[in-house]
Design an enzyme around this catalytic site. Structure first.
Site, PDB file in Angstrom:
ATOM      1  N   HIS A 361       0.761  -1.244  -0.057  1.00 12.31           N
ATOM      2  CA  HIS A 361       0.180   0.100   0.098  1.00 12.31           C
ATOM      3  C   HIS A 361       0.648   1.276   0.089  1.00 12.31           C
ATOM      4  O   HIS A 361       0.595   2.189  -0.882  1.00 12.31           O
ATOM      5  CB  HIS A 361      -0.812  -0.153   1.041  1.00 12.31           C
ATOM      6  CG  HIS A 361      -1.773   1.048   1.448  1.00 12.31           C
ATOM      7  ND1 HIS A 361      -3.054   1.145   1.047  1.00 12.31           N
ATOM      8  CD2 HIS A 361      -1.466   2.511   1.858  1.00 12.31           C
ATOM      9  CE1 HIS A 361      -3.620   2.344   1.425  1.00 12.31           C
ATOM     10  NE2 HIS A 361      -2.736   3.110   1.755  1.00 12.31           N
ATOM     11  N   GLU A 362       1.875   1.345   0.771  1.00 12.09           N
ATOM     12  CA  GLU A 362       2.671   2.488   1.160  1.00 12.09           C
ATOM     13  C   GLU A 362       3.583   2.853  -0.158  1.00 12.09           C
ATOM     14  O   GLU A 362       3.627   3.856  -0.633  1.00 12.09           O
ATOM     15  CB  GLU A 362       3.645   2.451   2.349  1.00 12.09           C
ATOM     16  CG  GLU A 362       2.779   2.304   3.703  1.00 12.09           C
ATOM     17  CD  GLU A 362       1.434   3.302   3.775  1.00 12.09           C
ATOM     18  OE1 GLU A 362       1.610   4.484   3.125  1.00 12.09           O
ATOM     19  OE2 GLU A 362       0.542   2.882   4.514  1.00 12.09           O
ATOM     20  N   GLU A 385      -6.264   6.579  -2.232  1.00  8.42           N
ATOM     21  CA  GLU A 385      -6.031   5.375  -1.359  1.00  8.42           C
ATOM     22  C   GLU A 385      -6.654   4.166  -2.214  1.00  8.42           C
ATOM     23  O   GLU A 385      -5.958   3.086  -1.517  1.00  8.42           O
ATOM     24  CB  GLU A 385      -7.173   5.862  -0.226  1.00  8.42           C
ATOM     25  CG  GLU A 385      -6.567   6.553   0.896  1.00  8.42           C
ATOM     26  CD  GLU A 385      -5.501   5.910   1.695  1.00  8.42           C
ATOM     27  OE1 GLU A 385      -5.459   4.794   2.154  1.00  8.42           O
ATOM     28  OE2 GLU A 385      -4.455   6.741   1.654  1.00  8.42           O
ATOM     29  N   HIS A 447     -10.075   7.795   3.215  1.00  7.43           N
ATOM     30  CA  HIS A 447      -9.796   6.632   3.482  1.00  7.43           C
ATOM     31  C   HIS A 447     -11.411   5.911   3.248  1.00  7.43           C
ATOM     32  O   HIS A 447     -11.392   4.685   3.091  1.00  7.43           O
ATOM     33  CB  HIS A 447      -9.525   6.321   5.055  1.00  7.43           C
ATOM     34  CG  HIS A 447      -8.008   6.732   4.994  1.00  7.43           C
ATOM     35  ND1 HIS A 447      -7.699   8.220   5.554  1.00  7.43           N
ATOM     36  CD2 HIS A 447      -6.802   6.224   4.782  1.00  7.43           C
ATOM     37  CE1 HIS A 447      -6.425   8.104   5.147  1.00  7.43           C
ATOM     38  NE2 HIS A 447      -5.910   7.162   5.095  1.00  7.43           N
TER      39      HIS A 447
END
Length: 713
Positions: A361-362, A385, A447
């Site tokens: 994800h990051e 996101e 998010h």
């Protein structure tokens, strides 16, 4: 740089010491561009070939700006280039105006193999028109205003005494603005950073968003178990530096603040090549997870999309574990080109946030920053996101780690009370995320709005119905009660990656993402392919647009149902614009949910004119059935604001039916709020017509026409 590795014997055998198996040999997939697996889409470019392609884009920048109709005060700065298998290029540029960065000025130019421009995708279409770059507000006053306007942190303070002067072109009309970074206490702890953009004339808030693009959650011990790592030997010592993945280096942040994770950081170094013990009792254990997860993420992008690292330049980003204290967070920060992982808190038994899907994800936030650079607010923030959730999930599948099998749950290893952080098959299950698009999607936390994109991706991949995946229950439900098959996660990911890297820009919203993915599916699988059709079905299933006709049997999808506005209903499709451009044709980016203006109802409206220079534009809808009975009327809400004075009509908005002007409004109709207007359509009873709002502005002083809640009945 010369790679330093272990002795040849160790290379051949691979060391297995303690709880980490450390392989020092080079993987075949990364040995050379020629070994990369052939895939549909982009070529794998060597460093020299990529540099040449970037240089070509730079040489073409001036001519490209002229071809796109940009102004003489604007310059294009090449950022990235992707080359298709047939030699076609997709060149991504940032934009400046009189030397100032243009926020929302990015664009992608598509060129055929022979160099012809075949199209472009622009965050802000057309030339930047700005009367002056001299701010009315002092920079220090802008910093003070930014502190007052901060929404994502408490007890905010400006990082510097003065903000950066920029041109803010995210809205329809560019304005001179200040971009200021403030720091304060956020949800995940202290030292959270937020960008605040304020009008340089009046100090009013234009936008704000967190600079840490993060997954808030917790880890569950050491997630990956015994794994192989690439390390580097220097003399008698080893470091967690991965030479095969861009020299990605893993640091112990030693609880440095998240605003500066390198403050007390030390590179993981030791005399043996055994790392961690699988628990928090050894600080190396979190580093093992981070190193493994980032290596797998690199391999996924390389072997699937021919992408060499975050910026496609072969350079790895440093990663810091044990950041801050009690930090329930992990994030990518483009300003330092680095990733940070917290250790959690007492709420999750102080376990680190270094699971596979979090690492993927990051690092994917970095890929987004290097490509579409989706703004981290509004619907584009939700897409940002969602992109990280999508590729974090794909990395989990790719890694095939027995301790963390692939599934469509986000953070299922993070020890959450619900058993996961987010669910792609059923986003709303967490009580906050959106699974279906609605007109408020741009105003909720990114998010939570990411759930729309996550839900789309799951349905596009797996289709509808109940399944068990990775040992977990999944159920693909839809917002329109449709049922269909998926195209498979690999094809869905290929579509999303191509859309992200070749067609999306910083201001892309969900409607724009649908357009981008349909184009990407056409590129990869064909305009009339079942894949493209099912992509459209998945978007319709989350309330974004309608499905395309089925290429298999030729039966068209049902037309969108109009929302009734009274006993007579509404013959117009999407009269309130809440489905974006659905049903409408626009000459410019008129239909918007920009917060620079207010809608009459919902979030979307048509913003016409307001340039302060000679311009024309229109919004229209064709094939509208005027009722055959009664006294049919066109009603709409109109707000007019102007810098003109007097009763002379300098700037106009005309209501046309089949090209005939039925009503004209002008700067002389300025009002403080929306006013309902009515136009008699009795002469068109029983006919199918084209309804058009046509704006025209002269060369001096701006007039803005806002149109919303249009109905014909």
């Amino acid at each position: 740089m010369t790679r330093k590795t272990a002795l040849a014997a160790a290379v051949a055998a691979a060391l297995t010491l303690g709880t980490a198996t450390v392989a020092l040999s080079q993987s075949a997939a990364l040995a050379s561009p020629a070994s990369a697996r052939a895939i549909p889409g982009f070529q794998a470019l060597s460093a020299d070939a990529r540099a040449q392609a970037l240089s070509a884009g730079d040489r073409e920048a001036s001519a490209t700006a002229r071809a796109l109709g940009l102004g003489g005060d604007e310059q294009l700065v090449v950022k990235d280039v992707l080359v298709d298998a047939d030699g076609a290029r997709h060149v991504r540029y940032d934009r400046t105006f009189r030397g100032l960065p243009v926020v929302g000025g990015d664009l992608v130019v598509h060129r055929a193999a022979d160099g012809r421009i075949t199209g472009s995708d622009q965050a802000h279409k057309g030339a930047i028109v700005l009367a002056s770059t001299t701010p009315k507000q002092a920079a220090k006053d802008a910093s003070s205003a930014a502190v007052r306007h901060a929404r994502h942190v408490k007890n905010a303070k400006a990082d510097t005494a003065e903000g950066q002067l920029v041109v803010y072109a995210v809205g329809k009309v560019p304005v001179l603005a200040y971009r200021t970074t403030v720091t304060g206490a956020g949800e995940a702890g202290g030292d959270t950073r937020e960008a605040v953009i304020t009008d340089a004339a009046q100090g009013t808030l234009l936008d704000s968003y967190e600079l840490h693009q993060d997954v808030s959650g917790t880890g569950n011990g050491i997630h990956d178990g015994q794994v192989s790592l690439e390390t580097t030997q220097s003399g008698s010592s080893y470091t967690l530096t991965d030479a095969l993945h861009g020299n990605t280096a893993i640091y112990d942040s030693n609880n440095s603040p998240q605003s500066n994770p390198r403050q007390n950081a030390r590179l993981f170094t030791k005399t043996s090549n055994s790392w961690g013990n699988g628990s928090n009792s050894n600080r190396e254990s979190a580093g093992v997870d981070a190193a493994f997860g980032l290596a797998k993420t690199w391999d996924y992008y390389k072997n699937t999309f021919n992408r060499s690292g975050i910026r496609n330049d072969g350079r790895g980003a440093p990663a810091y574990v044990h950041v801050d204290n009690n930090l329930l967070n992990a994030f990518y920060d483009d300003s330092c080109f680095c990733m940070s992982f917290g250790d959690g808190s007492s709420q999750n038994a102080n376990t680190p946030l270094t699971s596979l899907d979090v690492a993927g994800h990051e690092m994917s936030h970095g890929v987004t920053a290097a490509t579409a650079n989706l703004n981290y607010s509004g619907e584009s923030g939700g897409l940002n996101e969602a992109t990280s959730d999508i590729f974090g999930t794909m990395v989990e599948f790719y890694a095939a780690n027995a301790n963390d099998p692939g599934d469509y749950y986000i953070g299922e290893k993070l020890n959450m009370s619900s058993g996961y952080f987010r669910r792609m098959d059923n986003p709303a299950a967490d009580g906050s995320s959106l699974g279906c698009w609605n007109s408020s999607a741009g105003s909720v936390d990114v998010h939570y709005s990411s759930g729309i994109g996550n839900h789309f991706f799951y349905l596009a991949s797996e289709g509808t119905g109940a399944k068990t995946i990775g040992g977990r229950s999944h159920n693909g439900t839809t917002c329109n009660n449709d049922t269909f098959a998926g195209i498979g996660k690999d094809k869905a990911a290929a579509v999303w990656y191509r859309a992200l890297s070749a067609y999306m820009t910083s201001t892309t919203n969900y409607s724009g993402a649908r357009t981008a993915t349909l184009q990407a599916a056409a590129d990869l699988y064909g305009t009339n392919s079942q894949e493209r059709y099912l992509v459209s079905k998945a978007w319709a299933a989350v309330s974004v647009g309608t499905a395309l006709p089925d290429p298999g049997n030729g039966n068209p999808s049902p037309s969108p149902t109009s929302s009734p506005t009274g006993p007579g209903g509404n013959a117009l499709v999407n009269g309130g614009f809440e489905q974006g451009t659905t049903g409408w044709t626009q000459s410019a980016e008129d239909i918007t949910n920009s917060t620079q203006q207010a809608a009459h109802g919902g979030s979307w409206y048509a913003w016409m004119m307001g340039y302060g220079s000679a311009a024309t534009e229109s919004v229209s809808q064709a094939n509208v059935a005027v009722p055959a009975a009664g006294s049919p009327k066109l009603t709409f809400w109109l707000k007019v604001t102007t810098a003109e004075s007097g009763a002379t009509a300098y700037d106009t908005l005309k209501v046309k039916v089949n090209g005939a002007t039925l009503a004209t409004y002008s700067n002389a109709n300025a009002s403080a709020s929306y006013v309902q207007r009515t136009v008699d359509l009795s002469v068109y009873k029983g006919q199918n017509v084209t309804v058009e709002f046509a704006g025209q502005e002269d060369a001096y002083l701006a007039t803005t026409f806002l149109v919303d809640d249009v109905a014909l009945g």
